[in-house]
Design an enzyme around this catalytic site. Sequence first.
Site, PDB file in Angstrom:
ATOM      1  CB  ALA A   1      40.670  90.884  90.284  1.00  0.00           C
TER       2      ALA A   1
ATOM      3  N   GLY B   1      43.893  94.992  89.141  1.00  0.00           N
ATOM      4  CA  GLY B   1      43.589  95.268  90.549  1.00  0.00           C
ATOM      5  C   GLY B   1      44.841  95.407  91.390  1.00  0.00           C
TER       6      GLY B   1
ATOM      7  CD  GLU C   1      41.534  98.815  89.613  1.00  0.00           C
ATOM      8  OE1 GLU C   1      41.430  97.571  89.623  1.00  0.00           O
ATOM      9  OE2 GLU C   1      40.587  99.556  89.318  1.00  0.00           O
TER      10      GLU C   1
ATOM     11  CD  GLU D   1      41.929  96.121  85.032  1.00  0.00           C
ATOM     12  OE1 GLU D   1      42.740  96.596  84.222  1.00  0.00           O
ATOM     13  OE2 GLU D   1      42.053  96.245  86.259  1.00  0.00           O
TER      14      GLU D   1
HETATM   15  N1  T1G Z   1      43.941  85.680  87.920  1.00  0.00           N
HETATM   16  C1  T1G Z   1      44.042  84.333  88.014  1.00  0.00           C
HETATM   17  N2  T1G Z   1      45.047  83.616  87.469  1.00  0.00           N
HETATM   18  C2  T1G Z   1      45.988  84.297  86.789  1.00  0.00           C
HETATM   19  C3  T1G Z   1      45.951  85.703  86.646  1.00  0.00           C
HETATM   20  C4  T1G Z   1      44.870  86.392  87.240  1.00  0.00           C
HETATM   21  N3  T1G Z   1      44.774  87.718  87.199  1.00  0.00           N
HETATM   22  N4  T1G Z   1      47.043  86.070  85.905  1.00  0.00           N
HETATM   23  C5  T1G Z   1      47.711  84.942  85.620  1.00  0.00           C
HETATM   24  N5  T1G Z   1      47.088  83.882  86.134  1.00  0.00           N
HETATM   25  C6  T1G Z   1      47.533  82.481  86.083  1.00  0.00           C
HETATM   26  C7  T1G Z   1      47.513  81.938  84.654  1.00  0.00           C
HETATM   27  O1  T1G Z   1      46.220  81.444  84.346  1.00  0.00           O
HETATM   28  C8  T1G Z   1      48.535  80.829  84.762  1.00  0.00           C
HETATM   29  O2  T1G Z   1      47.909  79.755  85.448  1.00  0.00           O
HETATM   30  C9  T1G Z   1      49.582  81.407  85.711  1.00  0.00           C
HETATM   31  O3  T1G Z   1      48.896  82.441  86.457  1.00  0.00           O
HETATM   32  C10 T1G Z   1      50.758  82.006  84.989  1.00  0.00           C
HETATM   33  O4  T1G Z   1      50.206  82.927  84.043  1.00  0.00           O
HETATM   34  C11 T1G Z   1      39.210  94.664  89.743  1.00  0.00           C
HETATM   35  C12 T1G Z   1      38.820  93.171  87.569  1.00  0.00           C
HETATM   36  C13 T1G Z   1      50.721  88.358  84.788  1.00  0.00           C
HETATM   37  C14 T1G Z   1      51.646  88.909  82.529  1.00  0.00           C
HETATM   38  O5  T1G Z   1      44.540  90.683  83.213  1.00  0.00           O
HETATM   39  O6  T1G Z   1      48.652  88.980  81.838  1.00  0.00           O
HETATM   40  O7  T1G Z   1      42.237  92.997  88.097  1.00  0.00           O
HETATM   41  O8  T1G Z   1      47.998  78.045  83.584  1.00  0.00           O
HETATM   42  O9  T1G Z   1      51.094  81.721  82.046  1.00  0.00           O
HETATM   43  O10 T1G Z   1      53.306  84.329  80.870  1.00  0.00           O
HETATM   44  O11 T1G Z   1      40.110  96.079  88.145  1.00  0.00           O
HETATM   45  O12 T1G Z   1      49.512  86.051  83.504  1.00  0.00           O
HETATM   46  O13 T1G Z   1      49.747  78.073  85.385  1.00  0.00           O
HETATM   47  O14 T1G Z   1      47.399  77.401  85.925  1.00  0.00           O
HETATM   48  O15 T1G Z   1      50.168  84.086  81.861  1.00  0.00           O
HETATM   49  O16 T1G Z   1      54.441  84.877  83.116  1.00  0.00           O
HETATM   50  C15 T1G Z   1      43.668  91.979  85.472  1.00  0.00           C
HETATM   51  C16 T1G Z   1      46.451  88.619  83.526  1.00  0.00           C
HETATM   52  C17 T1G Z   1      42.702  91.027  86.101  1.00  0.00           C
HETATM   53  C18 T1G Z   1      46.616  90.008  84.143  1.00  0.00           C
HETATM   54  C19 T1G Z   1      52.154  86.722  83.628  1.00  0.00           C
HETATM   55  N6  T1G Z   1      44.962  91.332  85.322  1.00  0.00           N
HETATM   56  N7  T1G Z   1      47.692  87.870  83.587  1.00  0.00           N
HETATM   57  O17 T1G Z   1      52.383  86.088  82.375  1.00  0.00           O
HETATM   58  O18 T1G Z   1      52.343  83.641  83.074  1.00  0.00           O
HETATM   59  S1  T1G Z   1      41.104  91.730  86.215  1.00  0.00           S
HETATM   60  C20 T1G Z   1      45.275  90.693  84.172  1.00  0.00           C
HETATM   61  C21 T1G Z   1      48.691  88.101  82.688  1.00  0.00           C
HETATM   62  C22 T1G Z   1      41.265  92.908  87.408  1.00  0.00           C
HETATM   63  C23 T1G Z   1      40.277  94.777  88.695  1.00  0.00           C
HETATM   64  C24 T1G Z   1      40.115  93.857  87.537  1.00  0.00           C
HETATM   65  C25 T1G Z   1      49.869  87.191  82.768  1.00  0.00           C
HETATM   66  C26 T1G Z   1      51.101  87.827  83.436  1.00  0.00           C
HETATM   67  P1  T1G Z   1      48.277  78.220  85.069  1.00  0.00           P
HETATM   68  P2  T1G Z   1      50.912  83.072  82.636  1.00  0.00           P
HETATM   69  P3  T1G Z   1      53.208  84.718  82.310  1.00  0.00           P
END
Ligand code: T1G
Length: 703
Positions: A62, A103, A106, A126
């Site tokens: 998400a 997500g 999912e 999450e």
């Molecule tokens: N949403 C929005 N922006 C995101 C994002 C996300 N999920 N993941 C990364 N970004 C942005 C980050 O802020 C950065 O932006 C750029 O992408 C590169 O990220 C319903 C509720 C995937 C392992 O927790 O762990 O799904 O600074 O620097 O080192 O159940 O990003 O360039 O402007 O980290 O290569 C669950 C979170 C969401 C994954 C990549 N997902 N992301 O690492 O790049 S909640 C997460 C990461 C959800 C559902 C629930 C890492 C990465 P900017 P980065 P990276």
Amino acid sequence: MIKVDYLTRGRVAVVAFQSPPVNSLGFTLRQGLLAALERAEQDTAIDSVVLMGSNTTFSAGADIREFGSAEMLRGPSLATLNTCLEGMSKPVVAAIEGMALGGGLELALSCHHRVALASAKIGLPEVKLGLLPGAGGTQRLPRLIGIEAAINVMLAGEPLAVGLFAKSSLFDQVVEADLLAAASSVAEASAAAVKSGKPLPQARDLKVREPDLQALCQFARNTAKTALKEYPAPLAIIDAVQFGVEKSFDAGLLEERRLFEQLMNSPVSKALRHVFFAERAASRIDGLPADTKPREIRQVAVIGAGTMGTGITINFLNAGISVRLLEVGKEVLDRGVARIREVYEGQLKKGKLDAAKLAARMDLLQPVLEYPAIADVDLVIEAVFEEMSVKEKVFRTLDATIKRGAILATNTSTLDVDQIAAFTARPQDVIGLHFFSPANVMRLLEVVRGAKTAPDVLATAMMLAKKIKKTAVVSGVCDGFIGNRMIHRYSAQAMQMVDEGASPEQVDRAVEKFGFAMGPFRMGDLAGNDIGWLIRKRKYAEGSLVERQVIADKICELGRFGQKTGAGWYDYKKGDRTAYPSPVVAGVIDEARKAAGRPLRKLDDREIVDRLVYALVNEGARILEEKIAQRTSDIDVVYLMGYGFPVWRGGPIHYAESQTLYEVARRMRAFAALPGADAEFWQPAALIDKLAAEVRSFNGGAA
Ligand code: T1G
């Protein structure tokens, strides 16, 4: 840009989506995906669908930026999209490469089949945001890989290699290459099966068998409770899984939604989401021309083979960058090299490093005794004694020795970087790289930009920080930069409260209960009380610190520097790091109080915590007003990464906003009125008063 392509391969529709950089499932992408799936459902030329990311990754989940905003509520929600997907009459195959997280996974779990590249990773992170998977993950994953495995995946929150699940019902195939071809043939085979009357496979229909669900969930709860007592999400995950198994899949979905909303609005999740973006924002440098090219760094020299110098050296060796470690005394140099080897041998014993890697890293280390031996390096980092006259000698020598175009960095923790730059004829190549001890462990790096530091030098420092796995925060030049300037105020309040009647152990206990890893007095004993003493003596001499810290000075005059001398604010026993209240220190405190003749009073924990934390907030606000820090979240990152502020509270600024700035200002004024208070310091910073009056937060939004 965000797009969803609808292509065909025979009678297979390929729905290829992207939302760079990580294909997060924001409203626009969710809307586009639903439209493409509905089109495929109606398309008579199509019997099945392959769903895939079109930019070498599936989806990171998400869009966290949407959380707490109306965008997140704009339909279709991810849960709705997944339910529609799962209910389609034609088979949908998720083709996974890169990452399928949160997500994103999912979405794939709602497909009827999953095919993955062996190099791909999946996970449900999450929990790291204080959440639980809120789009069916707590219900579908247990049905595909079993309850225990699913709970472990969700509580760990880590990306995992798909190979771990190759034999489970999670994947129909794990392939080395030709992902689309493999997914298309699974889609065609499934369409044929449907045509022959077979029902479409749905995770929701799989039965979960767990002989003793209660015991398993209770064991998981006990483990979660001990590991992360301040974090509610792990227990909610276990509750959602257990509920869905005991009741039904649909009841489980409803319970998952209820718990998700509860967690989404919790202060802990808001703090963890703030930290997620704060860490990433720190690497951005406002106003740096986009075409700024970092300099190439192939060879590094570190000057000083003491604790800091060797710690700094290890960071570069770990990143595969060769280092010439310069120390003028052979004995000290040999001790430094031995310390580096010791660190690696410790990791070898713990299985964190293998012998080949140890040898490779040590091969990158070249101990040298003279400056000419480092003349051709690309970057020099000095980590010598924290005394301006010593820094001057080093930088004048560097200026006369090191090749043009090399970057000259100082590891000073408080001294004026502009003054140090002025010892050279190349101030544009001088920068501060303030590592935190132990330098090879602490992730924080303060990058101190001098008035004349060139943009490409700054960009190079930020690039290098990433390479050596540090979280870099840019600071302007002032006494103590961001972290130490704030800690000076924090320590002063701790000392003042001891003057007023609190004991060191009461202050430590109160702020450790708030969540700090270590209170100010235990931290002083760990880091060494002589460090602060040296800084205070410099400030007394300069006249920038008028009020002497009589008790702290006396403790140091007694040689009680902390654990390293076996006694500090606390007493220690040989080989035992437990901090025991010290009768000697109690005597010093009593004597100083009698001499001061100040009336004593009882302080409660709330006052202790508020005075320590709001001292950080007030000084942080002034650092922002002076533009020493680029943004408020940088101040939180410094305190979270470098000073043990509790992550689940988001950092001092985020915490202050959660208490409302009006309340923070009110408490500050109350502290200003206390007998003997530093009334000038406790006047709320103008920025705090302004934001409180406008009911706005530090980052400009509505409070
Ligand atoms: N949403 C929005 N922006 C995101 C994002 C996300 N999920 N993941 C990364 N970004 C942005 C980050 O802020 C950065 O932006 C750029 O992408 C590169 O990220 C319903 C509720 C995937 C392992 O927790 O762990 O799904 O600074 O620097 O080192 O159940 O990003 O360039 O402007 O980290 O290569 C669950 C979170 C969401 C994954 C990549 N997902 N992301 O690492 O790049 S909640 C997460 C990461 C959800 C559902 C629930 C890492 C990465 P900017 P980065 P990276």
